[in-house]
Write a protein that holds these residues in place. Structure first.
Motif, mmCIF file in Angstrom:
data_model
loop_
_atom_site.group_PDB
_atom_site.id
_atom_site.type_symbol
_atom_site.label_atom_id
_atom_site.label_comp_id
_atom_site.label_asym_id
_atom_site.label_seq_id
_atom_site.Cartn_x
_atom_site.Cartn_y
_atom_site.Cartn_z
ATOM 1 N N ILE A 1 -6.722 8.785 3.729
ATOM 2 C CA ILE A 1 -5.494 9.785 4.292
ATOM 3 C C ILE A 1 -4.129 8.906 4.521
ATOM 4 O O ILE A 1 -3.092 9.331 4.341
ATOM 5 C CB ILE A 1 -5.931 10.683 5.200
ATOM 6 C CG1 ILE A 1 -7.335 11.584 4.710
ATOM 7 C CG2 ILE A 1 -4.739 11.513 5.703
ATOM 8 C CD1 ILE A 1 -6.792 12.567 3.816
ATOM 9 N N ASN A 2 -4.557 7.929 5.377
ATOM 10 C CA ASN A 2 -3.397 7.027 5.724
ATOM 11 C C ASN A 2 -2.736 6.310 4.837
ATOM 12 O O ASN A 2 -1.509 6.135 4.955
ATOM 13 C CB ASN A 2 -3.998 6.154 7.118
ATOM 14 C CG ASN A 2 -4.192 6.804 8.194
ATOM 15 O OD1 ASN A 2 -4.009 7.809 8.560
ATOM 16 N ND2 ASN A 2 -4.916 5.889 8.999
ATOM 17 N N GLU A 3 -3.409 5.891 3.724
ATOM 18 C CA GLU A 3 -2.674 5.241 2.609
ATOM 19 C C GLU A 3 -2.052 6.023 1.905
ATOM 20 O O GLU A 3 -0.848 5.774 1.419
ATOM 21 C CB GLU A 3 -3.873 4.486 1.693
ATOM 22 C CG GLU A 3 -4.230 3.184 2.462
ATOM 23 C CD GLU A 3 -5.556 2.802 1.720
ATOM 24 O OE1 GLU A 3 -5.632 1.599 1.635
ATOM 25 O OE2 GLU A 3 -6.304 3.471 1.089
ATOM 26 N N ILE A 4 -2.586 7.470 1.599
ATOM 27 C CA ILE A 4 -1.561 8.532 1.000
ATOM 28 C C ILE A 4 -0.465 9.090 1.573
ATOM 29 O O ILE A 4 0.630 8.895 1.017
ATOM 30 C CB ILE A 4 -2.503 9.726 0.787
ATOM 31 C CG1 ILE A 4 -3.668 9.418 -0.336
ATOM 32 C CG2 ILE A 4 -1.768 11.031 0.012
ATOM 33 C CD1 ILE A 4 -4.702 10.606 -0.365
ATOM 34 N N ASP A 5 -0.629 8.921 3.116
ATOM 35 C CA ASP A 5 0.450 9.303 4.004
ATOM 36 C C ASP A 5 1.540 8.121 3.736
ATOM 37 O O ASP A 5 2.842 8.210 3.637
ATOM 38 C CB ASP A 5 0.058 9.362 5.442
ATOM 39 C CG ASP A 5 -0.308 10.529 5.367
ATOM 40 O OD1 ASP A 5 -0.284 11.598 4.676
ATOM 41 O OD2 ASP A 5 -1.210 11.124 6.604
ATOM 42 N N ALA A 6 1.085 6.947 3.632
ATOM 43 C CA ALA A 6 2.221 5.626 3.455
ATOM 44 C C ALA A 6 2.918 5.757 2.261
ATOM 45 O O ALA A 6 4.063 5.373 2.179
ATOM 46 C CB ALA A 6 1.354 4.277 3.610
ATOM 47 N N ILE A 7 2.116 6.036 1.145
ATOM 48 C CA ILE A 7 2.756 6.146 0.186
ATOM 49 C C ILE A 7 3.839 7.388 -0.141
ATOM 50 O O ILE A 7 5.257 6.995 -0.687
ATOM 51 C CB ILE A 7 1.764 6.629 -1.262
ATOM 52 C CG1 ILE A 7 0.725 5.240 -1.442
ATOM 53 C CG2 ILE A 7 2.262 6.956 -2.573
ATOM 54 C CD1 ILE A 7 -0.227 5.637 -2.451
ATOM 55 N N LEU A 8 3.336 8.266 0.469
ATOM 56 C CA LEU A 8 4.518 9.574 0.421
ATOM 57 C C LEU A 8 5.580 9.070 1.366
ATOM 58 O O LEU A 8 6.570 9.558 1.128
ATOM 59 C CB LEU A 8 4.029 10.802 1.128
ATOM 60 C CG LEU A 8 2.993 11.575 0.196
ATOM 61 C CD1 LEU A 8 2.074 12.469 0.713
ATOM 62 C CD2 LEU A 8 3.593 12.176 -0.864
ATOM 63 N N ASP B 1 3.474 -0.083 -4.274
ATOM 64 C CA ASP B 1 3.776 -1.506 -3.803
ATOM 65 C C ASP B 1 4.731 -1.617 -2.785
ATOM 66 O O ASP B 1 4.500 -2.299 -1.627
ATOM 67 C CB ASP B 1 4.753 -2.075 -5.158
ATOM 68 C CG ASP B 1 3.734 -2.469 -6.269
ATOM 69 O OD1 ASP B 1 2.658 -2.712 -6.100
ATOM 70 O OD2 ASP B 1 4.426 -2.730 -7.452
ATOM 71 N N SER B 2 5.778 -0.632 -2.646
ATOM 72 C CA SER B 2 6.604 -0.380 -1.762
ATOM 73 C C SER B 2 5.792 -0.271 -0.293
ATOM 74 O O SER B 2 6.374 -0.515 0.842
ATOM 75 C CB SER B 2 7.743 0.735 -1.821
ATOM 76 O OG SER B 2 8.237 0.500 -2.895
ATOM 77 N N ALA B 3 4.588 0.537 -0.267
ATOM 78 C CA ALA B 3 3.957 0.941 1.033
ATOM 79 C C ALA B 3 3.124 -0.279 1.378
ATOM 80 O O ALA B 3 2.285 -0.134 2.346
ATOM 81 C CB ALA B 3 3.120 2.085 0.670
ATOM 82 N N GLY B 4 3.041 -1.155 0.390
ATOM 83 C CA GLY B 4 2.277 -2.455 0.969
ATOM 84 C C GLY B 4 0.566 -2.301 0.657
ATOM 85 O O GLY B 4 -0.099 -3.086 1.252
ATOM 86 N N ILE B 5 0.499 -1.464 -0.357
ATOM 87 C CA ILE B 5 -1.133 -1.097 -0.389
ATOM 88 C C ILE B 5 -1.489 -2.000 -1.889
ATOM 89 O O ILE B 5 -0.717 -2.031 -2.954
ATOM 90 C CB ILE B 5 -1.226 0.453 -0.817
ATOM 91 C CG1 ILE B 5 -0.914 0.936 0.408
ATOM 92 C CG2 ILE B 5 -2.674 0.660 -1.242
ATOM 93 C CD1 ILE B 5 -0.981 2.622 0.308
#
Length: 270
Positions: free
Chosen positions: A114-121, A231-235
């Protein structure tokens, strides 16, 4: 040279130069026929396919619940075919070079938290038409578990926001009702404020997600902007539109949802 002529030469290459068994050759040719159908769906030929498009093709195989072992064979066949095209001078660069076969027994594709999805958004600029559209797309992919092809074909006439559902047109023209979250509804409505300002081409008025050209957004465009946001979210994970669908199902399972209900929402065959 025609498709049939290339396939005939490729088959001779597999027999005479690679010495592969009849079963392997038949499997490679069957997979190649699927790849040809995929290329045609993009108005392209084998020679025009890029690494990103090949990645999309492989993601669709996962979407069809094809086992990792079969996908590994398909990737091997694709790589063999493109090596043949280079050896025979049909192409100069190999778009399949970076394709990686799944490790047998490893569950792919990856799951986002969930945190990664939030980071992308969180990296999306919501002050633009493109940003609000893309945020809505990602939210719908995740909260409804859609295939990217179902997302790009989503119609206003299939939205039932008051009831909390959307009607999805899946494979083989089969339809199913899928719950849609309040967050996804809000993000779509945010996007529609901007969409009203667009010039939409005739025939696409009922399509929800529109490109800058006024036609339905393409699957490859969705692939591209997701890669950029990841990429922008650093994932560092290998994320595609299918990853959100897979994450949707995984998160529901982790919360104790009924497996059969999840399969029905995903549009899987019984």
């Amino acid at each position: 040279m025609s498709k049939d002529s290339i396939i005939d030469k490729y088959k001779r290459y597999l027999i005479l130069e690679r010495g592969l068994s009849k079963n392997t050759i038949d499997a490679y040719l069957t997979d190649l026929d699927k790849l040809y159908t995929f290329a045609v769906s993009h108005n392209l030929t084998y020679k025009d396919l890029t690494y990103d498009l090949l990645t999309e093709f492989i993601a669709e195989l996962y979407d069809q619940n094809i086992k990792a072992r079969s996908i590994a064979r398909t990737i091997s066949g694709i790589k063999t075919f493109y090596r043949f095209l280079i050896l025979d001078g049909y192409i100069e660069n190999d778009p399949s070079e970076l394709l990686e076969a799944p490790k047998i027994g490893v569950k792919l594709p990856v799951v986002l938290s969930i945190n990664e999805i939030d980071a992308i958004l969180g990296v999306i600029d919501l002050s633009t038409l493109e940003g609000t559209r893309n945020a809505a797309i990602i939210e719908v992919l995740y909260s409804c578990g859609l295939r990217v092809s179902e997302l790009t074909g989503l119609k206003f006439s299939n939205l039932y926001f008051e009831e909390g559902f959307i009607r999805v047109e899946g494979k083989g023209s089969k339809q199913r009702l899928v719950p849609i979250s309040d967050i996804a509804i809000r993000k779509i409505n945010d996007y529609l404020i901007y969409r009203k300002q667009q010039n939409v081409k005739m025939g696409y008025e009922d399509i929800v997600f529109i490109s800058a050209r006024g036609s339905a957004i393409s699957r490859i465009m969705v692939f591209h902007f997701i890669k950029e946001y990841v990429d922008s979210a650093g994932i560092k994970k290998n994320v595609s539109p299918h990853t959100f669908r897979h994450s949707f199902a995984t998160h529901l399972l982790e919360r104790g949802a009924n497996i059969r209900a999840i399969q029905e929402m995903l549009g899987h065959e019984k």
